[in-house]
Design a protein around this motif. Structure first.
Motif, PDB file in Angstrom:
ATOM      1  N   MET A  13       0.821  -1.190   0.000  1.00 59.06           N
ATOM      2  CA  MET A  13       0.000   0.000   0.000  1.00 59.06           C
ATOM      3  C   MET A  13       0.861   1.248   0.000  1.00 59.06           C
ATOM      4  O   MET A  13       0.566   2.206  -0.686  1.00 59.06           O
ATOM      5  N   LYS A  14       1.952   1.242   0.730  1.00 54.13           N
ATOM      6  CA  LYS A  14       2.801   2.414   0.803  1.00 54.13           C
ATOM      7  C   LYS A  14       3.522   2.659  -0.514  1.00 54.13           C
ATOM      8  O   LYS A  14       3.709   3.802  -0.917  1.00 54.13           O
ATOM      9  N   VAL A  15       3.919   1.623  -1.188  1.00 52.50           N
ATOM     10  CA  VAL A  15       4.631   1.774  -2.458  1.00 52.50           C
ATOM     11  C   VAL A  15       3.690   2.352  -3.514  1.00 52.50           C
ATOM     12  O   VAL A  15       4.075   3.252  -4.275  1.00 52.50           O
ATOM     13  N   SER A  16       2.465   1.865  -3.576  1.00 49.50           N
ATOM     14  CA  SER A  16       1.522   2.377  -4.575  1.00 49.50           C
ATOM     15  C   SER A  16       1.128   3.829  -4.277  1.00 49.50           C
ATOM     16  O   SER A  16       0.955   4.628  -5.198  1.00 49.50           O
ATOM     17  N   SER A  17       0.972   4.198  -3.018  1.00 48.35           N
ATOM     18  CA  SER A  17       0.642   5.591  -2.693  1.00 48.35           C
ATOM     19  C   SER A  17       1.833   6.500  -2.992  1.00 48.35           C
ATOM     20  O   SER A  17       1.653   7.648  -3.417  1.00 48.35           O
ATOM     21  N   PHE A  18       3.051   6.011  -2.793  1.00 52.57           N
ATOM     22  CA  PHE A  18       4.252   6.795  -3.105  1.00 52.57           C
ATOM     23  C   PHE A  18       4.356   7.020  -4.618  1.00 52.57           C
ATOM     24  O   PHE A  18       4.661   8.123  -5.074  1.00 52.57           O
ATOM     25  N   ILE A  19       4.061   5.987  -5.412  1.00 46.32           N
ATOM     26  CA  ILE A  19       4.093   6.106  -6.875  1.00 46.32           C
ATOM     27  C   ILE A  19       2.996   7.061  -7.346  1.00 46.32           C
ATOM     28  O   ILE A  19       3.215   7.882  -8.239  1.00 46.32           O
ATOM     29  N   CYS A  20       1.827   6.973  -6.741  1.00 43.19           N
ATOM     30  CA  CYS A  20       0.719   7.868  -7.093  1.00 43.19           C
ATOM     31  C   CYS A  20       1.081   9.321  -6.777  1.00 43.19           C
ATOM     32  O   CYS A  20       0.861  10.216  -7.599  1.00 43.19           O
TER      33      CYS A  20
END
Length: 165
Positions: free
Chosen positions: A1-8
């Motif tokens: 979840m943290k990786v996808s929010s960082f990419i977003c």
């Protein structure tokens, strides 16, 4: 979840940076005619008086009556016609169609241009028991028509001024 929010978050930042660096901004109306001296030649009808008021007050265009103005707008025809837009039971009018029309010529540095035409149409609901609301709606529509015609004039004047440069 943290990786996808960082990419977003990173992609939003990149898109914002690209749009702001290329000069993107929300669309606004032309301001290339601000503080221009414009002579308005028109008869003393209520529509023409409203046109002159909106030119001088709302759009930062100075209307002058002297003959030294570089830009002159001559209103040839300016009217609003009413028609029955639709009728209901008992042949009662339920909608009124307002047809706005202005024909004008533009003169820049004493060179007359061709005639220009701006037309617009609006439908207003009509209720015989509430005539005051209809008159208020008609007044708002008239001001809106004139505002749109001024934006049309600004566009034409801007393009003509760009051609003369």
């Amino acid at each position: 979840m943290k990786v996808s929010s960082f990419i977003c978050l990173k992609s939003i930042f990149a898109i914002t940076f690209l749009l702001s660096s290329c000069g993107y901004e929300l669309r606004t109306y032309s301001n290339s005619l601000d503080n221009q001296a414009i002579q308005l030649v028109a008869s003393d009808s209520t529509l023409n008086i409203e046109l002159e008021n909106q030119l001088s007050l709302g759009h930062n265009l100075a209307t002058t009556q002297d003959s030294k103005s570089a830009i002159s707008i001559k209103v040839l025809q300016h009217d609003i016609k009413r028609f029955v837009g639709s009728s209901g039971s008992g042949a009662r009018t339920t909608q009124v169609r307002l047809d706005y029309k202005i024909i004008y010529t533009v003169e820049i540095n004493r060179k007359t241009q061709k005639e220009y035409l701006f037309e617009d149409t609006r439908y207003i609901d009509f209720n015989q028991s509430d005539l005051l609301a209809f008159e208020a709606e008609e007044e708002i529509s008239t001001q809106d028509f004139i505002g749109k015609s001024i934006r049309n004039m600004e566009f034409i004047l801007s393009s003509l001024l760009n051609e003369t440069k």
